[in-house]
Design an enzyme around this catalytic site. Structure first.
Site, PDB file in Angstrom:
ATOM      1  N   LEU A 153       0.834  -1.204   0.000  1.00  0.00           N
ATOM      2  CA  LEU A 153       0.000   0.000   0.000  1.00  0.00           C
ATOM      3  C   LEU A 153       0.863   1.246   0.000  1.00  0.00           C
ATOM      4  O   LEU A 153       1.816   1.339   0.768  1.00  0.00           O
ATOM      5  CB  LEU A 153      -0.883   0.019   1.259  1.00  0.00           C
ATOM      6  CG  LEU A 153      -1.670  -1.248   1.563  1.00  0.00           C
ATOM      7  CD1 LEU A 153      -2.413  -1.096   2.889  1.00  0.00           C
ATOM      8  CD2 LEU A 153      -2.643  -1.539   0.436  1.00  0.00           C
ATOM      9  N   ASN A 208      10.456  -3.189  -2.534  1.00  0.00           N
ATOM     10  CA  ASN A 208      10.765  -1.836  -2.054  1.00  0.00           C
ATOM     11  C   ASN A 208      12.200  -1.436  -2.396  1.00  0.00           C
ATOM     12  O   ASN A 208      12.459  -0.290  -2.771  1.00  0.00           O
ATOM     13  CB  ASN A 208      10.534  -1.739  -0.537  1.00  0.00           C
ATOM     14  CG  ASN A 208       9.093  -1.379  -0.218  1.00  0.00           C
ATOM     15  OD1 ASN A 208       8.240  -1.326  -1.114  1.00  0.00           O
ATOM     16  ND2 ASN A 208       8.795  -1.137   1.041  1.00  0.00           N
ATOM     17  N   LEU A 250      10.338   6.694 -12.064  1.00  0.00           N
ATOM     18  CA  LEU A 250      11.527   7.218 -12.739  1.00  0.00           C
ATOM     19  C   LEU A 250      11.628   8.725 -12.544  1.00  0.00           C
ATOM     20  O   LEU A 250      12.290   9.402 -13.317  1.00  0.00           O
ATOM     21  CB  LEU A 250      11.476   6.898 -14.241  1.00  0.00           C
ATOM     22  CG  LEU A 250      11.605   5.433 -14.676  1.00  0.00           C
ATOM     23  CD1 LEU A 250      11.682   5.333 -16.190  1.00  0.00           C
ATOM     24  CD2 LEU A 250      12.828   4.765 -14.059  1.00  0.00           C
ATOM     25  N   GLY A 257      11.612   9.497   0.678  1.00  0.00           N
ATOM     26  CA  GLY A 257      11.502   9.484   2.138  1.00  0.00           C
ATOM     27  C   GLY A 257      10.353   8.593   2.558  1.00  0.00           C
ATOM     28  O   GLY A 257       9.967   7.677   1.825  1.00  0.00           O
ATOM     29  N   CYS A 260       8.777   3.866   4.773  1.00  0.00           N
ATOM     30  CA  CYS A 260       8.993   2.551   4.163  1.00  0.00           C
ATOM     31  C   CYS A 260      10.346   2.431   3.486  1.00  0.00           C
ATOM     32  O   CYS A 260      11.187   1.649   3.920  1.00  0.00           O
ATOM     33  CB  CYS A 260       7.872   2.261   3.177  1.00  0.00           C
ATOM     34  SG  CYS A 260       6.271   2.293   3.974  1.00  0.00           S
ATOM     35  N   LYS A 263      13.697   3.059   5.650  1.00  0.00           N
ATOM     36  CA  LYS A 263      13.777   2.064   6.730  1.00  0.00           C
ATOM     37  C   LYS A 263      13.958   0.650   6.157  1.00  0.00           C
ATOM     38  O   LYS A 263      14.808  -0.117   6.604  1.00  0.00           O
ATOM     39  CB  LYS A 263      12.474   2.163   7.544  1.00  0.00           C
ATOM     40  CG  LYS A 263      12.164   1.015   8.445  1.00  0.00           C
ATOM     41  CD  LYS A 263      10.895   1.282   9.233  1.00  0.00           C
ATOM     42  CE  LYS A 263       9.620   0.873   8.524  1.00  0.00           C
ATOM     43  NZ  LYS A 263       9.262  -0.537   8.543  1.00  0.00           N
TER      44      LYS A 263
HETATM   45  C1  UGA Z   1       6.042   2.449  -0.605  1.00  0.00           C
HETATM   46  C2  UGA Z   1       5.713   1.504  -1.758  1.00  0.00           C
HETATM   47  O1  UGA Z   1       5.436   2.247  -2.965  1.00  0.00           O
HETATM   48  C3  UGA Z   1       4.524   0.614  -1.424  1.00  0.00           C
HETATM   49  O2  UGA Z   1       4.296  -0.332  -2.468  1.00  0.00           O
HETATM   50  C4  UGA Z   1       4.820  -0.128  -0.115  1.00  0.00           C
HETATM   51  O3  UGA Z   1       3.744  -0.946   0.290  1.00  0.00           O
HETATM   52  C5  UGA Z   1       5.101   0.876   0.977  1.00  0.00           C
HETATM   53  O4  UGA Z   1       6.222   1.692   0.586  1.00  0.00           O
HETATM   54  C6  UGA Z   1       5.411   0.123   2.250  1.00  0.00           C
HETATM   55  O5  UGA Z   1       6.418  -0.585   2.303  1.00  0.00           O
HETATM   56  O6  UGA Z   1       4.581   0.130   3.172  1.00  0.00           O
HETATM   57  P1  UGA Z   1       5.056   4.822   0.223  1.00  0.00           P
HETATM   58  O7  UGA Z   1       6.236   4.862   1.142  1.00  0.00           O
HETATM   59  O8  UGA Z   1       3.706   5.146   0.749  1.00  0.00           O
HETATM   60  O9  UGA Z   1       4.935   3.361  -0.466  1.00  0.00           O
HETATM   61  O10 UGA Z   1       5.335   5.895  -0.919  1.00  0.00           O
HETATM   62  P2  UGA Z   1       5.753   5.917  -2.441  1.00  0.00           P
HETATM   63  O11 UGA Z   1       4.643   6.467  -3.231  1.00  0.00           O
HETATM   64  O12 UGA Z   1       6.322   4.639  -2.883  1.00  0.00           O
HETATM   65  O13 UGA Z   1       6.911   7.044  -2.392  1.00  0.00           O
HETATM   66  C7  UGA Z   1       8.092   6.864  -1.611  1.00  0.00           C
HETATM   67  C8  UGA Z   1       9.048   8.011  -1.818  1.00  0.00           C
HETATM   68  O14 UGA Z   1       9.638   7.937  -3.107  1.00  0.00           O
HETATM   69  C9  UGA Z   1       8.421   9.407  -1.722  1.00  0.00           C
HETATM   70  O15 UGA Z   1       9.272  10.242  -0.946  1.00  0.00           O
HETATM   71  C10 UGA Z   1       8.381   9.889  -3.152  1.00  0.00           C
HETATM   72  O16 UGA Z   1       8.477  11.283  -3.268  1.00  0.00           O
HETATM   73  C11 UGA Z   1       9.608   9.197  -3.731  1.00  0.00           C
HETATM   74  N1  UGA Z   1       9.544   8.994  -5.201  1.00  0.00           N
HETATM   75  C12 UGA Z   1       8.622   8.149  -5.738  1.00  0.00           C
HETATM   76  C13 UGA Z   1      10.456   9.648  -6.025  1.00  0.00           C
HETATM   77  O17 UGA Z   1      11.332  10.415  -5.567  1.00  0.00           O
HETATM   78  N2  UGA Z   1      10.391   9.415  -7.380  1.00  0.00           N
HETATM   79  C14 UGA Z   1       9.476   8.575  -7.935  1.00  0.00           C
HETATM   80  O18 UGA Z   1       9.495   8.422  -9.169  1.00  0.00           O
HETATM   81  C15 UGA Z   1       8.566   7.935  -7.098  1.00  0.00           C
END
Ligand code: UGA
Length: 429
Positions: A153, A208, A250, A257, A260, A263
């Protein structure tokens, strides 16, 4: 079917509510009585779009209830999900003591066959420990199975991710558990992959880590784009059209940050080391991410010359849009570094300021983006909330002391910003 969800954090509350939404009878348990009190009164202890209404709807339909008594939850259910927190310890390893405690309570409370399912992200082989602890505390000698059903999620779109997932992963150790779990998930149309428990646990780590790697790859590439005159957004578009690569994740930016990726990455590096493998690739993914946040500060410094006594406006504090979550938010690293350099900070975020104030009491919080812009020497956009993309940029520029704009999420087109008179810098373009 009857489901007990232990832990009412992001994962537990969303999963429990969605299980109720697909027709199951769910009891959510948390030993934090204040959280249960809020839920019983119809409130929600976290911010997640759409969750409020879904909880209300399912409580009213009699499919969703809350208790702080684990025994009651276990007694009433056949499926017992463990969705408690596994926060990192000082050495980066996850603290699994809450999982152990819950396993003890489940063992003591079981009176008939239960399927005990790990939902929290846990190190590979945790399933074996859960089995051992439950067995030791199994007062009534009840039959049980342990399973792993990792969550995927994303905060901000968690309900959609639960109800319309890319896949459902079921790690099981018996045919009986497999059949029951497939039955539980029958209403959700998605590929269901059944594996052993260790593989299911690893699918979560690997997914992840791989997504973090994609982001760090693009952030490293953004440096090369800047040095060679290329545009990282165009490069991402060109790469993403290759089906084997895909356009998602990408986006170069101010670093990843949240609770998830940072960590889980650290934890997986630690787990690999324990298993005898130095996962150097992932260590570098982590380093590139740390550097990327510092690069944002460097950009402001290069455009302003000195940071001492400069007023910097920060747009967006949450680790990503559509959440109030501040855990491991890049904004914290960036702001602290700016403060160390002698700058003062004004900031605005549509929903996370209440949480941010607890972590960063020493900055000025504003009512909106225009307040942030007033009299600042530079703006840094750290979180790409959609409202920032709709700002009246003329008004923003007019309010600023110097029109320096560092766009940490590539929300704006460089040419347009330059035409408007901003001294603009995006990431990798
Ligand atoms: C992430 C995973 O996407 C989920 O599938 C997973 O279940 C979850 O961790 C977890 O382990 O519980 P989440 O941490 O809510 O979900 O957020 P994401 O949408 O994945 O974004 C994570 C970070 O990556 C954010 O800081 C976002 O700004 C950054 N990001 C994302 C980028 O810098 N570039 C991107 O292209 C995508």
């Amino acid at each position: 079917m009857k489901v007990c969800m232990i832990g009412t954090g992001y994962v537990g509350l969303v999963s429990g509510t969605c299980f109720a939404e697909i027709g199951h009878e769910v009891i959510c348990v948390d030993n934090d009585t204040s959280k249960i009190d809020i839920l019983k009164k119809g409130g929600i202890p976290i911010y997640e779009p759409g969750l409020d209404e879904l909880v209300k709807k399912n409580v009213q339909a009699g499919r969703l209830s809350f208790t702080s008594d684990t025994g009651e939850g276990v007694d009433k259910s056949q499926f017992v999900f463990i969705a408690v927190g596994t926060p990192p310890k000082d050495n980066g390893e996850p603290d699994l003591s809450s999982i152990e405690q819950v396993a003890i309570e489940i063992g003591a409370a079981m009176r008939d066959y239960k399927i005990i399912i790990e939902k929290s992200t846990v190190p590979v082989q945790t399933g074996q420990w859960v089995r051992m602890v439950v067995e030791r505390f199994n007062k009534h000698g009840s039959e049980f199975d342990v399973a792993s059903n990792p969550e995927f999620l994303r905060e901000g779109s968690a309900i959609n991710d639960f109800l319309f997932p890319d896949r459902i992963v079921l790690g099981v150790e018996s045919k009986r558990a497999e059949e029951k779990l497939l039955e539980l998930y029958r209403p959700i149309e998605a590929p269901k992959i059944v594996t052993d428990i260790a593989s299911a646990e690893l699918i979560k780590h690997a997914s992840n880590s791989f997504l973090s790697t994609k982001i760090s790859f693009m952030n490293a590439l953004s440096v090369i784009c800047e040095k060679s005159g290329a545009d990282v957004t165009k490069v991402a578009e060109g790469m993403g059209l290759d089906k084997r690569i895909g356009r998602d994740f990408l986006n170069a930016g101010a670093g990843f940050g949240g609770f998830c990726f940072p960590k889980d990455l650290k934890a997986f590096i630690g787990i690999s080391a324990k298993l005898g493998y130095d996962f150097r690739l992932l260590k570098e993914v982590e380093n590139i991410n740390d550097e990327q946040m510092q690069r944002v500060v460097k950009k402001v410094e290069e455009l302003l010359w000195n940071l001492r006594d400069k007023k910097i406006g920060v747009l967006g504090l949450a680790f990503k849009p559509n959440t109030d979550d501040m855990r491991f938010a890049p904004s914290i690293t960036i702001i602290n570094r700016l403060i160390d350099e002698g700058a003062t900070i004004k900031a605005y975020d549509p929903v996370s300021m209440k949480r941010a104030k607890k972590i960063m009491p020493n900055i000025t919080y504003c009512e909106n983006a225009y307040d942030v812009a007033a009299d600042v020497d530079a703006i840094i956009l750290v979180t790409e909330w959609s409202e920032f993309g709709k700002m009246d940029l003329q008004k923003v520029k007019k309010a600023m002391r110097q029109p320096v704009f560092v766009d940490g999420r590539n929300v704006f087109e460089p040419e347009k910003m330059k035409k408007l008179g901003f001294i603009y810098s995006g990431i990798g373009r």
